[in-house]
Design a protein around this motif. Sequence first.
Motif, mmCIF file in Angstrom:
data_model
loop_
_atom_site.group_PDB
_atom_site.id
_atom_site.type_symbol
_atom_site.label_atom_id
_atom_site.label_comp_id
_atom_site.label_asym_id
_atom_site.label_seq_id
_atom_site.Cartn_x
_atom_site.Cartn_y
_atom_site.Cartn_z
ATOM 1 N N PHE A 45 0.836 -1.195 0.000
ATOM 2 C CA PHE A 45 0.000 0.000 0.000
ATOM 3 C C PHE A 45 0.874 1.249 0.000
ATOM 4 O O PHE A 45 2.056 1.205 0.313
ATOM 5 N N ASP A 46 0.255 2.365 -0.366
ATOM 6 C CA ASP A 46 0.935 3.656 -0.401
ATOM 7 C C ASP A 46 0.463 4.589 0.703
ATOM 8 O O ASP A 46 1.149 5.540 1.053
ATOM 9 N N ASP A 47 -0.755 4.361 1.213
ATOM 10 C CA ASP A 47 -1.375 5.258 2.180
ATOM 11 C C ASP A 47 -1.998 4.461 3.324
ATOM 12 O O ASP A 47 -2.311 3.279 3.165
ATOM 13 N N ILE A 48 -2.209 5.145 4.446
ATOM 14 C CA ILE A 48 -2.908 4.563 5.595
ATOM 15 C C ILE A 48 -4.143 5.417 5.854
ATOM 16 O O ILE A 48 -4.062 6.642 5.901
ATOM 17 N N MET A 49 -5.279 4.746 6.033
ATOM 18 C CA MET A 49 -6.528 5.438 6.365
ATOM 19 C C MET A 49 -7.124 4.789 7.607
ATOM 20 O O MET A 49 -7.392 3.588 7.625
ATOM 21 N N VAL A 50 -7.314 5.587 8.643
ATOM 22 C CA VAL A 50 -7.929 5.116 9.880
ATOM 23 C C VAL A 50 -9.299 5.766 9.981
ATOM 24 O O VAL A 50 -9.409 6.991 9.967
ATOM 25 N N THR A 51 -10.332 4.930 10.085
ATOM 26 C CA THR A 51 -11.698 5.424 10.174
ATOM 27 C C THR A 51 -12.264 5.066 11.537
ATOM 28 O O THR A 51 -12.292 3.888 11.913
ATOM 29 N N PHE A 52 -12.714 6.072 12.268
ATOM 30 C CA PHE A 52 -13.375 5.841 13.546
ATOM 31 C C PHE A 52 -14.836 5.520 13.279
ATOM 32 O O PHE A 52 -15.499 6.215 12.505
ATOM 33 N N VAL A 53 -15.312 4.447 13.903
ATOM 34 C CA VAL A 53 -16.691 3.991 13.708
ATOM 35 C C VAL A 53 -17.368 3.823 15.062
ATOM 36 O O VAL A 53 -16.713 3.701 16.092
ATOM 37 N N ASP A 54 -18.705 3.798 15.029
ATOM 38 C CA ASP A 54 -19.472 3.664 16.271
ATOM 39 C C ASP A 54 -19.660 2.186 16.621
ATOM 40 O O ASP A 54 -20.736 1.634 16.506
ATOM 41 N N GLN A 55 -18.566 1.590 17.064
ATOM 42 C CA GLN A 55 -18.537 0.209 17.528
ATOM 43 C C GLN A 55 -18.015 0.204 18.962
ATOM 44 O O GLN A 55 -17.358 1.147 19.393
ATOM 45 N N SER A 56 -18.281 -0.885 19.658
ATOM 46 C CA SER A 56 -17.762 -1.022 21.024
ATOM 47 C C SER A 56 -16.267 -1.302 20.989
ATOM 48 O O SER A 56 -15.777 -2.001 20.114
ATOM 49 N N SER A 57 -15.576 -0.758 21.968
ATOM 50 C CA SER A 57 -14.148 -0.987 22.083
ATOM 51 C C SER A 57 -13.900 -2.326 22.773
ATOM 52 O O SER A 57 -14.693 -2.715 23.621
ATOM 53 N N PRO A 58 -12.911 -3.100 22.463
ATOM 54 C CA PRO A 58 -11.940 -2.861 21.407
ATOM 55 C C PRO A 58 -12.493 -3.328 20.056
ATOM 56 O O PRO A 58 -13.128 -4.372 19.965
ATOM 57 N N TYR A 59 -12.273 -2.559 19.046
ATOM 58 C CA TYR A 59 -12.713 -2.906 17.696
ATOM 59 C C TYR A 59 -11.595 -2.518 16.748
ATOM 60 O O TYR A 59 -11.106 -1.389 16.772
ATOM 61 N N TYR A 60 -11.192 -3.473 15.911
ATOM 62 C CA TYR A 60 -10.125 -3.251 14.937
ATOM 63 C C TYR A 60 -10.467 -4.103 13.736
ATOM 64 O O TYR A 60 -10.516 -5.326 13.828
ATOM 65 N N HIS A 61 -10.742 -3.457 12.632
ATOM 66 C CA HIS A 61 -11.142 -4.194 11.427
ATOM 67 C C HIS A 61 -10.377 -3.656 10.222
ATOM 68 O O HIS A 61 -10.474 -2.477 9.892
ATOM 69 N N GLU A 62 -9.603 -4.542 9.580
ATOM 70 C CA GLU A 62 -8.900 -4.168 8.356
ATOM 71 C C GLU A 62 -9.878 -4.284 7.192
ATOM 72 O O GLU A 62 -10.503 -5.331 7.005
ATOM 73 N N VAL A 63 -10.012 -3.218 6.436
ATOM 74 C CA VAL A 63 -10.915 -3.200 5.287
ATOM 75 C C VAL A 63 -10.109 -3.593 4.054
ATOM 76 O O VAL A 63 -9.122 -2.933 3.716
ATOM 77 N N LYS A 64 -10.514 -4.665 3.422
ATOM 78 C CA LYS A 64 -9.808 -5.128 2.225
ATOM 79 C C LYS A 64 -10.217 -4.265 1.042
ATOM 80 O O LYS A 64 -11.392 -4.018 0.815
#
Length: 133
Positions: A45-64
């Motif tokens: 990849f060339d860039d990193i994008m972090v999106t905050f979402v309304d999920q309960s913590s801890p939540y970590y999901h890599e979007v393909k």
Amino acid sequence: MRFFVTQTFENRAYRAFSKARARLTPKFDQLKEVFGALHLEGEQFDDIMVTFVDQSSPYYHEVKNHDRIYQVEVAVPDMSFKPAEDDALLIKIAAQLREVVSRAPVKESTRTELLRQFSMWESSIRQQSIRPV
């Protein structure tokens, strides 16, 4: 390399976070500058994008995706989002962003450089948060 911090919410209760993130935009712009000079040769990849979402913590999901962007969704930090707490919120966000950089699927030498650059930004925000008003 570009480093984006975004948000996507279904629940309007997170409007206060949106306002807080807008107040912190100059800090995220500094993060973009820190990563702007980096070029990720030979990486997925060339860039990193972090999106905050309304999920309960801890939540970590890599979007393909196929756009050469490492995109991750993370939970909004669990706290109130009052202007007086912006420094504390920024420290919590920084911890989440550090986790994203640490978990990025890159060569170890690239990870070391990403973390070095990130640490420069993180140090600057921590120094600012301890300054007297």
